[in-house]
Design a protein around this motif. Structure first.
Motif, PDB file in Angstrom:
ATOM      1  N   LYS A   3      39.704  27.313  39.969  1.00 19.37           N
ATOM      2  CA  LYS A   3      39.201  27.088  41.323  1.00 19.37           C
ATOM      3  C   LYS A   3      40.254  27.512  42.342  1.00 19.37           C
ATOM      4  O   LYS A   3      40.637  26.770  43.254  1.00 19.37           O
ATOM      5  N   SER A   4      40.715  28.736  42.174  1.00 17.07           N
ATOM      6  CA  SER A   4      41.764  29.264  43.038  1.00 17.07           C
ATOM      7  C   SER A   4      41.475  30.727  43.357  1.00 17.07           C
ATOM      8  O   SER A   4      40.595  31.350  42.761  1.00 17.07           O
ATOM      9  N   TYR A   5      42.235  31.261  44.313  1.00 18.68           N
ATOM     10  CA  TYR A   5      42.051  32.659  44.686  1.00 18.68           C
ATOM     11  C   TYR A   5      43.358  33.229  45.210  1.00 18.68           C
ATOM     12  O   TYR A   5      44.265  32.501  45.604  1.00 18.68           O
ATOM     13  N   MET A   6      43.423  34.567  45.178  1.00 18.54           N
ATOM     14  CA  MET A   6      44.530  35.306  45.767  1.00 18.54           C
ATOM     15  C   MET A   6      43.935  36.393  46.648  1.00 18.54           C
ATOM     16  O   MET A   6      42.773  36.764  46.473  1.00 18.54           O
ATOM     17  N   GLU A   7      44.718  36.896  47.582  1.00 18.92           N
ATOM     18  CA  GLU A   7      44.198  37.927  48.464  1.00 18.92           C
ATOM     19  C   GLU A   7      45.234  39.014  48.688  1.00 18.92           C
ATOM     20  O   GLU A   7      46.432  38.792  48.560  1.00 18.92           O
ATOM     21  N   VAL A  41      34.942  33.284  49.821  1.00 22.91           N
ATOM     22  CA  VAL A  41      35.746  32.410  48.966  1.00 22.91           C
ATOM     23  C   VAL A  41      35.206  30.980  49.071  1.00 22.91           C
ATOM     24  O   VAL A  41      35.052  30.457  50.181  1.00 22.91           O
ATOM     25  N   PRO A  42      34.902  30.311  47.945  1.00 22.11           N
ATOM     26  CA  PRO A  42      34.420  28.918  48.005  1.00 22.11           C
ATOM     27  C   PRO A  42      35.414  28.020  48.733  1.00 22.11           C
ATOM     28  O   PRO A  42      36.632  28.178  48.602  1.00 22.11           O
ATOM     29  N   LEU A  43      34.895  27.077  49.495  1.00 20.62           N
ATOM     30  CA  LEU A  43      35.748  26.202  50.304  1.00 20.62           C
ATOM     31  C   LEU A  43      36.646  25.308  49.454  1.00 20.62           C
ATOM     32  O   LEU A  43      37.701  24.869  49.920  1.00 20.62           O
ATOM     33  N   ASN A  44      36.239  25.040  48.206  1.00 19.94           N
ATOM     34  CA  ASN A  44      37.052  24.157  47.360  1.00 19.94           C
ATOM     35  C   ASN A  44      38.067  24.918  46.513  1.00 19.94           C
ATOM     36  O   ASN A  44      38.693  24.340  45.631  1.00 19.94           O
ATOM     37  N   LYS A  91      40.244  42.899  53.403  1.00 20.04           N
ATOM     38  CA  LYS A  91      40.898  42.150  52.342  1.00 20.04           C
ATOM     39  C   LYS A  91      40.141  42.257  51.023  1.00 20.04           C
ATOM     40  O   LYS A  91      38.926  42.465  51.004  1.00 20.04           O
ATOM     41  N   VAL A  92      40.879  42.113  49.937  1.00 16.99           N
ATOM     42  CA  VAL A  92      40.317  41.989  48.597  1.00 16.99           C
ATOM     43  C   VAL A  92      40.757  40.632  48.064  1.00 16.99           C
ATOM     44  O   VAL A  92      41.935  40.288  48.132  1.00 16.99           O
ATOM     45  N   TYR A  93      39.789  39.870  47.558  1.00 10.95           N
ATOM     46  CA  TYR A  93      40.091  38.545  47.016  1.00 10.95           C
ATOM     47  C   TYR A  93      39.908  38.553  45.502  1.00 10.95           C
ATOM     48  O   TYR A  93      38.961  39.149  44.982  1.00 10.95           O
TER      49      TYR A  93
END
Length: 219
Positions: free
Chosen positions: A90-94, A206-209, A81-83
């Motif tokens: 404070k968000s992410y996509m993968e 990826v940070p948990l928050n 995966k690439v994040y």
């Protein structure tokens, strides 16, 4: 500012160009930080931006700035995966690495002639060999080093129209580019510092928050 440096959330959802890790690596894989200077000509003259490129156990994290705040691209081969990490939200996509890699040609044009010159240069304390790749469209000089692992090109997350053309000249077994010189003498990429050091595990997760965002559907 040049589109090359307009790092936006929409741009980050585009394709990420992943080059395969060279097979001829040293027994001890590189772990540390590589600082790169990216340059491009824009309406206001030459635009420059530095990026931090972190490597550990096959994982790569590239951190950039931008109008939306700090952004990082995290490649995790172990998870395939690439994040895309967006600090301001404070968000992410993968996205899957396989999908990212297969949608962009990870090899030079078919008419490209690759010439290993044997000429060596020391860049940021590391030795690299100048390799000339010439095609009908362009000629690029790549100073390639061994032992730094595979190269993940963060600017390939931009739309194809603003993607640096020289990235297509990279080959899977060519090495890590420490310096890229175009035929007109311009240098779109140059490594300015290489630090071999231990890095924390949490830099590559990826940070948990962080909240997960869905990848927008591409047309």
């Amino acid at each position: 500012m040049s589109r090359v440096f307009s790092i936006t959330i929409a741009a980050a959802t585009a394709t990420i160009f992943v080059v395969a890790v060279p097979r001829t690596l040293a027994a001890q894989p590189f772990e540390g930080a590589v600082t790169m200077r990216m340059s491009a000509k824009g309406a206001n003259g030459l635009q420059r931006q530095e990026m931090e490129y972190l490597v550990r156990n096959g994982k790569v994290r590239v951190s950039m700035g931008g109008p939306a705040g700090a952004m990082s691209l995290l490649s995790v081969p172990q998870e395939q995966k690439v994040y895309v990490l967006i600090a301001a939200q404070k968000s992410y996509m993968e996205m899957p690495i396989a999908g990212a890699a297969s949608s962009v040609a990870a090899k030079p044009p078919t008419d490209a002639k690759i010439t290993r010159t044997g000429r060596l240069e020391t860049v940021a304390g590391y030795s690299c060999e100048h390799v000339t790749v010439a095609s009908a469209a362009q000629t690029v000089d790549l100073c390639l080093a061994k032992g730094l692992g595979g190269y993940v090109n963060p600017l390939a997350s931009m739309p194809r129209s603003s993607e640096p053309a020289w990235q297509q000249m990279l080959t899977a077994d060519g090495g890590f580019p420490l310096k890229v010189t175009m035929a007109d003498g311009s240098v779109p990429l140059e490594v300015v510092k290489i630090e071999k050091k231990k890095l924390a595990n949490d830099l590559f997760s990826v940070p948990l928050n962080y909240t997960k965002l869905e990848m927008p559907h591409r047309r």
